[in-house]
Design an enzyme around this catalytic site. Sequence first.
Site, mmCIF file in Angstrom:
data_model
loop_
_atom_site.group_PDB
_atom_site.id
_atom_site.type_symbol
_atom_site.label_atom_id
_atom_site.label_comp_id
_atom_site.label_asym_id
_atom_site.label_seq_id
_atom_site.Cartn_x
_atom_site.Cartn_y
_atom_site.Cartn_z
ATOM 1 N N CYS A 132 13.619 10.589 6.811
ATOM 2 C CA CYS A 132 13.614 10.024 8.168
ATOM 3 C C CYS A 132 14.986 10.127 8.822
ATOM 4 O O CYS A 132 15.085 10.254 10.033
ATOM 5 C CB CYS A 132 13.126 8.586 8.153
ATOM 6 S SG CYS A 132 13.951 7.592 6.927
ATOM 7 N N GLU A 186 10.572 15.037 15.720
ATOM 8 C CA GLU A 186 10.858 15.031 14.285
ATOM 9 C C GLU A 186 9.977 16.085 13.606
ATOM 10 O O GLU A 186 8.753 16.046 13.731
ATOM 11 C CB GLU A 186 10.526 13.642 13.731
ATOM 12 C CG GLU A 186 10.856 13.476 12.273
ATOM 13 C CD GLU A 186 10.638 12.051 11.785
ATOM 14 O OE1 GLU A 186 9.582 11.459 12.098
ATOM 15 O OE2 GLU A 186 11.510 11.542 11.059
ATOM 16 N N LYS A 234 0.846 -1.199 0.000
ATOM 17 C CA LYS A 234 0.000 0.000 0.000
ATOM 18 C C LYS A 234 0.879 1.245 0.000
ATOM 19 O O LYS A 234 1.575 1.528 0.980
ATOM 20 C CB LYS A 234 -0.913 0.035 1.229
ATOM 21 C CG LYS A 234 -1.967 1.132 1.076
ATOM 22 C CD LYS A 234 -2.530 1.621 2.365
ATOM 23 C CE LYS A 234 -1.694 2.661 3.045
ATOM 24 N NZ LYS A 234 -1.630 3.974 2.344
ATOM 25 N N GLU A 259 10.457 0.766 10.188
ATOM 26 C CA GLU A 259 11.457 1.810 9.937
ATOM 27 C C GLU A 259 10.752 3.128 10.201
ATOM 28 O O GLU A 259 9.893 3.539 9.426
ATOM 29 C CB GLU A 259 11.964 1.679 8.496
ATOM 30 C CG GLU A 259 13.315 2.324 8.300
ATOM 31 C CD GLU A 259 13.218 3.733 7.813
ATOM 32 O OE1 GLU A 259 13.119 4.640 8.672
ATOM 33 O OE2 GLU A 259 13.212 3.937 6.588
#
Length: 794
Positions: free
Chosen positions: A300, A397, A192, A266
């Site tokens: 990331c 983040e 997906k 991850e």
Amino acid sequence: MSIAEKFVAMEYGPAPEDPKEALSWLDRHDRKFGHFIGGVWQQPSEGTYFETSDPSNGERLAEVGQGSVADIDAAVHAAHTALPKWQAHTPHVRARYLYALARTIQKHSRRLAVLETIDNGKPIRESRDIDIPLVIRHFYHHAGWAQLLEQEFPGYAPCGVVGQIIPWNFPLLMLAWKIAPALATGNTVVLKPAEFTPLTALAFAEICQEVGLPPGVVNIVTGDGSTGESLVKHDGVAKIAFTGSTEVGRAIRRATASSHKRLSLELGGKSPFIIFEDADLDSAVEGLVDGIWFNQGQVCCAGSRLLMQESIAEPLIAKIRDRMSTLRAGAPLDKSVDIGAIVDRVQLDRIKRLVDQGVAEGATCWQPKIDLPSRGLYYPPTLLSNVHPTSMVAQQEIFGPVLATMTFRTPTEAVELANNTVYGLAGCVWSESLNVALHVASQIKAGVVWVNCTNLFDAACGFGGYRESGYGREGGREGLLEYLEPVWFKNAPALPTVERTPRQPLNHDSDPSLPAIDRTVKLYIGGKQARPDSGYSMEVRGTDGRFLGEAPLGNRKDIRNAVEAAHKASSWAKATAHTRAQVLYYIAENLSERSEEIARRLAAAVGETQAAAEVSLGIERIFSYAGWADKYDGAVHNPPFRNVALAMNEVIGTVGVICSNQAPLLGFLSLTMPLLAAGNTTVVVPSETYPLIAGDLYQIFDTSDLPGGAVNIVTGYTSQLLKVLAEHDDVDSIWCFADGESATAAKAYSVGNLKQVFTNEGRSIDWFDAKQSEGRWFLQHATQVKNIWVPYGE
Ligand code: NAI
């Protein structure tokens, strides 16, 4: 501007890439896509579509299907149907398909680069020169692994149907990272893509058709988070591979806890970018441009925390500001643009909100005076200084082009600041002293560290996180193992359910009338015997019901003390592998010396034959791991750059161990010894059936030079102690080998700090068979791979 003026200014003119091919591909599909299921396009079952648009101008690109539960079900079904035939192919046939995919992607690379750029907003320079070439490299590399699979991974089998969920920041690259290893190892896939960026995954589906990939081997279902959720929950899926936010990673961990689904995550990062005073500052600044302004910082592993040695902070900041002022923001299809558009309004608002919050917390915000297009979603490169290490912008983040800066004085302080985060995805170290750089790199808790370089990736080098950045690796040998399982383990029978009769806690402080005690053991914490906080014990009986002794009933407080002691025993991780081996040999020697009396006592619980076998195989097992301690080495990779990547098998940290009830001594040693061999410290809950083994073991540990705290033993009720251990934020991994219920609980309780979890999945392991219960499979779980990239040459 005249030619003479242009010559002086050296300004780039616009150099737009022609999107014609990509747009006509969209037109050929009437700008409307269903799902790719069983090798054909299928309309979404509920007939619902959503739009994907170009974030640089807001123009609608296409409509794609919203995947429902039924669509996911159809795709999983197609993947199951395709599985036996796909697995029956020889490795060479699968290698040929992967090779064909690589070749065909290469053929369409220009169109794919444009498609990626218009769907995501990233500069064409990046999609053309980084994303798509890495995609191609990934498929080529894994074509090779497909060919070599049986030679290199004997005894391993594919997981089955794999569910893969990817984010929007590197859409086709994340697809490649997921699909290439899955297919190479003989799995079939339902993938997906992210809702903001589905187009290149759909173009990839068409490439699968073009190369004649058997129908159902790759299925693509588009949709939002709810589609992802259906995939995660589907019973027909054997493994979930996810890249995205830590928050969703946690939700997936929770949702898969009660299943046997393998999981790799991850997740996010807040990676340190450390510059020492002896670094080549100009190179470091160029590195920083790639580190934080690559893909608008929506990366990331972005180097979003700049840690500067205090002595160079001022000139460095001046250089950074100068360089920021020359960054060009603009239409992503312009080949001379550095900064493209932010993927979506939601993300842009999020960046603005977090920067505002940072400023409100006291950070100073600086942005260069560069032109941003008036249309589209843009955010300027941003520098936040005066940032406190604990402030939100230093911890959270942001996933945007925002750099937070801090200073340090010494290498030790740099490491402390670098590791002052819940994440552990990546890090950068800039210093002309290789000693300093490698020393610091080895101490950064992250899956990849770049020395004097940044954001380099390669299919041969595993990528993935420590701590809340997730677990599992993508790329390299370790990445393939995420899609493979030992055949024996896949086929292992479920453990029989044993009815446990609840035992009354004994408080022998207050009840002196108890029968004579044969044996009472204590807890073992920090190298010392300790009484339980509760003051209670549990009685231990033999197979014939005979009273054998008492074991303390450990509680939350005892576990907390044990974890603290394990943390303090860092000398064990720092000891050389040779020293660790010597200590393990010494443990084996001491067990051998006392083998008769230990076997005699153990016999009361498991019978004479088993007791004798547990002791003699136990000695062998310790020998094995003493042997392994200085041999479970990493690797050196040769990525196609002027770099080496040192893949180190690093220690995980403090590991909580729940032992098996089948073999009280051998089970204990089979789990604890690989962890010790790798340098971990442990908090071990021995088998509930015969916890008295603790007494024998700690006497041996005490006389074997094992530093206090390397092994801590807390006896008691497994279910209670497991909960405390698995929820403890200072425990880095949990190994749970009791029963099925405990395996589920370990996974569910571990979501807090997303610790790694290794369980028997409620299956029976034959502890007496070294092929099952010893060796690399355990060592892989006792370590985590860190890749340190070091450039060489000019
Ligand atoms: P996200 O984690 O929500 O989305 C990633 C993927 O997971 C998408 O395909 C999404 O549809 C799917 N998803 C969402 N909810 C799900 C669920 N409950 N079950 C299964 N799948 C689900 O990330 P999002 O919202 O796009 O971005 C939010 C923040 O996450 C970003 O600002 C950034 O901080 C972080 N992020 C990190 C990434 C990384 O590579 N580590 C990538 C993307 C986002």
